[in-house]
Design a protein around this motif. Structure first.
Motif, PDB file in Angstrom:
ATOM      1  N   ASP A 113      11.577 -10.706  -3.311  1.00 35.51           N
ATOM      2  CA  ASP A 113      10.360  -9.658  -3.432  1.00 35.51           C
ATOM      3  C   ASP A 113       9.854  -9.525  -4.783  1.00 35.51           C
ATOM      4  OD1 ASP A 113       9.078  -6.702  -3.548  1.00 35.51           O
ATOM      5  OD2 ASP A 113       9.321  -6.951  -1.505  1.00 35.51           O
ATOM      6  N   THR A 114       8.705  -9.235  -4.990  1.00 34.63           N
ATOM      7  CA  THR A 114       8.069  -8.982  -6.351  1.00 34.63           C
ATOM      8  C   THR A 114       7.561  -7.747  -6.788  1.00 34.63           C
ATOM      9  OG1 THR A 114       6.010  -9.778  -5.652  1.00 34.63           O
ATOM     10  CG2 THR A 114       7.326 -11.565  -6.375  1.00 34.63           C
ATOM     11  N   ARG A 115       7.521  -6.700  -5.678  1.00 31.69           N
ATOM     12  CA  ARG A 115       7.095  -5.348  -5.856  1.00 31.69           C
ATOM     13  C   ARG A 115       7.455  -4.763  -7.001  1.00 31.69           C
ATOM     14  NH1 ARG A 115       7.930  -5.555  -0.129  1.00 31.69           N
ATOM     15  NH2 ARG A 115       5.907  -6.207   0.865  1.00 31.69           N
ATOM     16  N   ALA A 116       8.773  -4.826  -7.495  1.00 27.90           N
ATOM     17  CA  ALA A 116       9.364  -4.070  -8.693  1.00 27.90           C
ATOM     18  C   ALA A 116       8.523  -4.556  -9.778  1.00 27.90           C
ATOM     19  CB  ALA A 116      10.808  -4.337  -8.544  1.00 27.90           C
ATOM     20  N   TYR A 117       8.295  -5.645  -9.982  1.00 25.36           N
ATOM     21  CA  TYR A 117       7.682  -6.261 -11.138  1.00 25.36           C
ATOM     22  C   TYR A 117       5.920  -6.198 -11.202  1.00 25.36           C
ATOM     23  CZ  TYR A 117      12.252  -8.029 -10.411  1.00 25.36           C
ATOM     24  OH  TYR A 117      13.535  -8.039 -10.080  1.00 25.36           O
ATOM     25  N   ARG A 118       5.461  -6.218  -9.872  1.00 25.66           N
ATOM     26  CA  ARG A 118       4.069  -6.005  -9.808  1.00 25.66           C
ATOM     27  C   ARG A 118       3.571  -4.210  -9.619  1.00 25.66           C
ATOM     28  NH1 ARG A 118       2.070  -6.855  -4.986  1.00 25.66           N
ATOM     29  NH2 ARG A 118       4.102  -7.409  -4.019  1.00 25.66           N
ATOM     30  N   LEU A 119       4.600  -3.497  -9.159  1.00 24.71           N
ATOM     31  CA  LEU A 119       3.893  -2.045  -8.826  1.00 24.71           C
ATOM     32  C   LEU A 119       4.969  -1.221  -9.359  1.00 24.71           C
ATOM     33  CD1 LEU A 119       3.410  -2.655  -4.889  1.00 24.71           C
ATOM     34  CD2 LEU A 119       1.690  -2.779  -6.641  1.00 24.71           C
ATOM     35  N   GLY A 120       6.259  -1.204  -9.227  1.00 23.40           N
ATOM     36  CA  GLY A 120       7.011  -0.448  -9.779  1.00 23.40           C
ATOM     37  C   GLY A 120       6.929  -0.376 -11.462  1.00 23.40           C
ATOM     38  N   VAL A 121       7.634  -1.233 -12.024  1.00 19.93           N
ATOM     39  CA  VAL A 121       7.752  -1.163 -13.522  1.00 19.93           C
ATOM     40  C   VAL A 121       6.563  -0.963 -14.369  1.00 19.93           C
ATOM     41  CG1 VAL A 121       8.432  -2.663 -15.612  1.00 19.93           C
ATOM     42  CG2 VAL A 121       9.851  -2.716 -13.584  1.00 19.93           C
ATOM     43  N   PRO A 122       5.084  -1.266 -13.724  1.00 20.75           N
ATOM     44  CA  PRO A 122       4.219  -1.280 -14.564  1.00 20.75           C
ATOM     45  C   PRO A 122       3.579   0.238 -14.530  1.00 20.75           C
ATOM     46  CG  PRO A 122       3.980  -3.244 -13.220  1.00 20.75           C
ATOM     47  CD  PRO A 122       5.112  -2.613 -12.922  1.00 20.75           C
ATOM     48  N   ALA A 123       4.043   0.803 -13.338  1.00 16.20           N
ATOM     49  CA  ALA A 123       3.726   2.221 -13.162  1.00 16.20           C
ATOM     50  C   ALA A 123       4.922   3.114 -13.647  1.00 16.20           C
ATOM     51  CB  ALA A 123       3.702   2.821 -11.784  1.00 16.20           C
ATOM     52  N   GLY A 124       5.892   2.628 -14.628  1.00 15.94           N
ATOM     53  CA  GLY A 124       6.908   3.497 -15.151  1.00 15.94           C
ATOM     54  C   GLY A 124       8.032   3.891 -14.206  1.00 15.94           C
ATOM     55  N   ASP A 181       0.890  -1.163  -0.046  1.00 19.92           N
ATOM     56  CA  ASP A 181      -0.053  -0.152   0.031  1.00 19.92           C
ATOM     57  C   ASP A 181       0.826   1.108   0.108  1.00 19.92           C
ATOM     58  OD1 ASP A 181      -2.333  -1.630  -0.141  1.00 19.92           O
ATOM     59  OD2 ASP A 181      -2.862  -1.285   1.921  1.00 19.92           O
ATOM     60  N   LYS A 182       1.933   1.313   0.739  1.00 16.78           N
ATOM     61  CA  LYS A 182       2.912   2.282   0.946  1.00 16.78           C
ATOM     62  C   LYS A 182       3.480   2.791  -0.434  1.00 16.78           C
ATOM     63  CE  LYS A 182       1.737   3.807   4.977  1.00 16.78           C
ATOM     64  NZ  LYS A 182       0.934   5.043   4.863  1.00 16.78           N
ATOM     65  N   VAL A 183       3.895   1.595  -1.000  1.00 21.79           N
ATOM     66  CA  VAL A 183       4.623   1.807  -2.392  1.00 21.79           C
ATOM     67  C   VAL A 183       3.567   2.336  -3.272  1.00 21.79           C
ATOM     68  CG1 VAL A 183       5.728   0.627  -4.357  1.00 21.79           C
ATOM     69  CG2 VAL A 183       6.403   0.063  -2.091  1.00 21.79           C
ATOM     70  N   ALA A 184       2.531   1.698  -3.305  1.00 23.50           N
ATOM     71  CA  ALA A 184       1.507   2.222  -4.337  1.00 23.50           C
ATOM     72  C   ALA A 184       1.120   3.773  -4.104  1.00 23.50           C
ATOM     73  CB  ALA A 184       0.230   1.396  -4.356  1.00 23.50           C
ATOM     74  N   GLU A 185       1.135   4.114  -2.794  1.00 21.50           N
ATOM     75  CA  GLU A 185       0.896   5.434  -2.469  1.00 21.50           C
ATOM     76  C   GLU A 185       2.051   6.456  -3.054  1.00 21.50           C
ATOM     77  OE1 GLU A 185       0.219   5.670   1.691  1.00 21.50           O
ATOM     78  OE2 GLU A 185      -1.551   4.384   1.419  1.00 21.50           O
ATOM     79  N   ALA A 186       3.038   5.868  -2.836  1.00 24.08           N
ATOM     80  CA  ALA A 186       4.275   6.780  -3.189  1.00 24.08           C
ATOM     81  C   ALA A 186       4.275   6.917  -4.892  1.00 24.08           C
ATOM     82  CB  ALA A 186       5.448   6.145  -2.722  1.00 24.08           C
ATOM     83  N   ILE A 187       4.053   5.947  -5.396  1.00 23.08           N
ATOM     84  CA  ILE A 187       4.191   5.914  -6.908  1.00 23.08           C
ATOM     85  C   ILE A 187       3.138   6.852  -7.509  1.00 23.08           C
ATOM     86  CG2 ILE A 187       3.980   4.713  -9.054  1.00 23.08           C
ATOM     87  CD1 ILE A 187       5.328   2.320  -7.550  1.00 23.08           C
ATOM     88  N   ALA A 188       1.825   6.816  -6.866  1.00 25.56           N
ATOM     89  CA  ALA A 188       0.825   7.567  -7.361  1.00 25.56           C
ATOM     90  C   ALA A 188       1.039   9.133  -6.923  1.00 25.56           C
ATOM     91  CB  ALA A 188      -0.484   7.100  -6.365  1.00 25.56           C
ATOM     92  N   ALA A 189       1.872   9.139  -5.940  1.00 27.74           N
ATOM     93  CA  ALA A 189       2.081  10.851  -5.644  1.00 27.74           C
ATOM     94  C   ALA A 189       3.450  11.178  -6.589  1.00 27.74           C
ATOM     95  CB  ALA A 189       2.650  10.855  -4.256  1.00 27.74           C
ATOM     96  N   GLY A 190       4.011  10.525  -7.366  1.00 26.98           N
ATOM     97  CA  GLY A 190       4.885  10.921  -8.390  1.00 26.98           C
ATOM     98  C   GLY A 190       6.441  10.692  -8.026  1.00 26.98           C
ATOM     99  N   ILE A 191       6.639   9.694  -7.076  1.00 26.99           N
ATOM    100  CA  ILE A 191       7.931   9.304  -6.887  1.00 26.99           C
ATOM    101  C   ILE A 191       8.245   8.113  -7.912  1.00 26.99           C
ATOM    102  CG2 ILE A 191       9.398   8.010  -5.122  1.00 26.99           C
ATOM    103  CD1 ILE A 191       8.167   9.593  -2.934  1.00 26.99           C
ATOM    104  N   ASP A 192       9.386   8.136  -8.474  1.00 26.75           N
ATOM    105  CA  ASP A 192       9.468   7.162  -9.718  1.00 26.75           C
ATOM    106  C   ASP A 192      10.845   6.319  -9.345  1.00 26.75           C
ATOM    107  OD1 ASP A 192      11.574   9.127 -10.194  1.00 26.75           O
ATOM    108  OD2 ASP A 192      10.781   9.343 -12.187  1.00 26.75           O
ATOM    109  N   GLN A 193      11.585   6.314  -8.091  1.00 26.58           N
ATOM    110  CA  GLN A 193      12.577   5.528  -7.875  1.00 26.58           C
ATOM    111  C   GLN A 193      12.015   4.765  -6.523  1.00 26.58           C
ATOM    112  OE1 GLN A 193      16.633   7.690  -8.922  1.00 26.58           O
ATOM    113  NE2 GLN A 193      15.506   8.804  -7.448  1.00 26.58           N
ATOM    114  N   VAL A 194      11.998   3.413  -6.754  1.00 29.60           N
ATOM    115  CA  VAL A 194      11.732   2.477  -5.472  1.00 29.60           C
ATOM    116  C   VAL A 194      13.232   1.649  -5.309  1.00 29.60           C
ATOM    117  CG1 VAL A 194      10.326   0.542  -4.902  1.00 29.60           C
ATOM    118  CG2 VAL A 194       9.561   2.397  -6.392  1.00 29.60           C
ATOM    119  N   VAL A 195      13.578   1.913  -4.153  1.00 26.08           N
ATOM    120  CA  VAL A 195      14.468   1.086  -3.545  1.00 26.08           C
ATOM    121  C   VAL A 195      14.189  -0.181  -2.639  1.00 26.08           C
ATOM    122  CG1 VAL A 195      16.679   1.165  -2.335  1.00 26.08           C
ATOM    123  CG2 VAL A 195      15.987   3.018  -3.897  1.00 26.08           C
TER     124      VAL A 195
END
Length: 292
Positions: free
Chosen positions: A105-116, A84-98
Motif C-alpha cells: 500500500d502507498t497511501r502513507a506516502y501519497r496521502l498521509g505523510v504529505p499532509a503531516g 477517498d475516505k483517508v483523504a476525508e479523515a485527514i482533511a477533518a483533522g485526524i492525524d494518525q493513519v493505521v
C-alpha cells in the motif's frame, strides 16, 4: 529473505492492478497512484510498463476476468473508496493513519505523510521486511512519520505493537483494513476489533469483507475458479460475513456502521464517471464505521 507464505504472496496482485491503471489517460483513471509500480518486483514492473500498449492491458484484464469476473473493477473501486475516505479523515483533522495488512500500500506516502499525518503500516513480518527494502530503494531511507509494524493478526497483541510504535489511542485514528479479513479466522477478526475498541471516539474504520455465502460455497458470484484457488487449493480464505450481520458485529466493539458499499455504489460513483467498460464483482464489500 524467508520464503513468503501463500497469504503473503497475495500482496502483489492488487498493486499490479493499481499500477496498470496508470497507463490510462488521467481523466479515465479510477485510481491515481504513480508510486504503485515502484513497489513491485522488477519482473512485475516490466510487465506493468508494457500496459502502455492497450492490447496488452486488455489481455491482462481479460485473463483476470476469466478467474474472477468483476474483480479487476472491484479492486480499483475499493482502492479509490479507501483513498477517498483517508483523504476525508485527514482533511477533518485526524492525524494518525493505521493501515492493517499494508502489503505494498502507498497511501502513507501519497496521502498521509504529505499532509503531516503519522502512519502505521501493519503486516506479517515477511511483508514488512520486503516493504522496508522497497522504501530504501525508492526513497533512500524509510520516510519519517511512517512506522512499519510487524504483526501476525492471529497471534500477536496488535494494540501493544501499535503503542510501542508510537500510536496514541487517546487521539482519533483512521484505520484502513483492506482485503485482509478473509485471510483471518473469526477469532483473528474479533481480536483485531477488540484491539481497535480502544480507539478514541470519532475514530474512523474502513474494512473489506468477503461474503459468507461465497466462502460457504453456496454462491460463487461467477467466481468459482477463485473459490477453488483461495478456499480449496491454497486454503487461505477463512472468514466471511453476511451484509446484514455487519452492524451487530461492529456494535459489540463500540463501532457504529456508517456506510456499506459494493458493486452498485462502485458503478455509480467510480465506473460510470470514468466511462469505462468494467464490471464489478458482488462478492466483496467495503464498510465504513465510526467509533462511538
Amino acid at each position: 529473505m524467508a520464503k513468503r507464505p501463500d497469504a503473503a504472496q497475495t500482496a502483489f496482485g492488487p498493486m499490479v492492478i493499481a499500477a496498470a491503471e496508470q497507463s490510462y489517460p488521467e481523466a479515465q483513471r479510477i485510481v491515481r497512484d504513480e508510486l504503485a509500480v515502484r513497489f513491485l518486483p522488477p519482473g512485475m514492473r516490466f510487465g506493468v510498463r508494457l500496459c502502455k500498449w492497450s492490447f496488452i492491458r486488455y489481455g491482462l484484464i481479460r485473463a483476470a476476468e476469466k478467474k474472477a469476473p468483476g474483480m479487476w473493477g472491484s479492486v480499483l473501486c475499493r482502492k479509490r473508496y479507501a483513498d477517498d475516505k483517508v483523504a476525508e479523515a485527514i482533511a477533518a483533522g485526524i492525524d494518525q493513519v493505521v493501515i492493517l495488512g499494508a502489503g505494498l500500500d502507498t497511501r502513507a506516502y501519497r496521502l498521509g505523510v504529505p499532509a503531516g499525518a503519522a502512519a502505521f503500516e501493519v503486516d506479517l513480518p515477511v511483508n514488512i521486511a520486503y516493504k522496508r527494502e522497497r522504501l530504501r530503494d525508492i526513497f533512500g531511507a524509510e520516510p519519517e512519520r511512517v512506522a512499519l509494524v510487524p504483526v501476525d493478526f492471529q497471534t500477536d497483541d496488535l494494540a501493544t505493537a501499535l503503542e510501542n510504535s508510537g500510536l496514541r489511542f487517546e487521539r482519533p485514528l483512521m484505520v484502513v483494513w483492506e482485503a485482509v479479513t478473509q485471510y483471518l479466522t473469526e477469532d483473528g477478526f474479533r481480536s483485531t476489533l477488540r484491539a481497535l475498541s480502544r480507539a478514541a471516539v470519532g475514530s474512523q474504520l474502513i474494512f473489506t469483507y468477503v461474503r459468507a455465502d461465497f466462502l460457504a460455497g453456496t454462491n460463487f458470484y461467477g467466481a468459482e475458479a477463485l473459490y477453488q484457488d483461495m478456499k480449496l487449493k491454497y486454503d487461505v480464505w477463512h472468514f466471511g460475513i453476511a451484509p446484514e450481520d455487519v452492524g451487530g458485529l461492529l456494535g459489540e466493539y463500540g463501532w457504529a456502521e456508517r456506510e456499506q458499499v459494493g458493486s452498485r455504489e462502485y458503478m455509480t460513483r467510480f465506473i460510470e464517471p470514468s466511462r469505462r467498460d468494467l464490471s464489478v464483482s458482488e462478492l466483496e464489500r467495503f464498510v465504513h464505521a465510526e467509533k462511538r
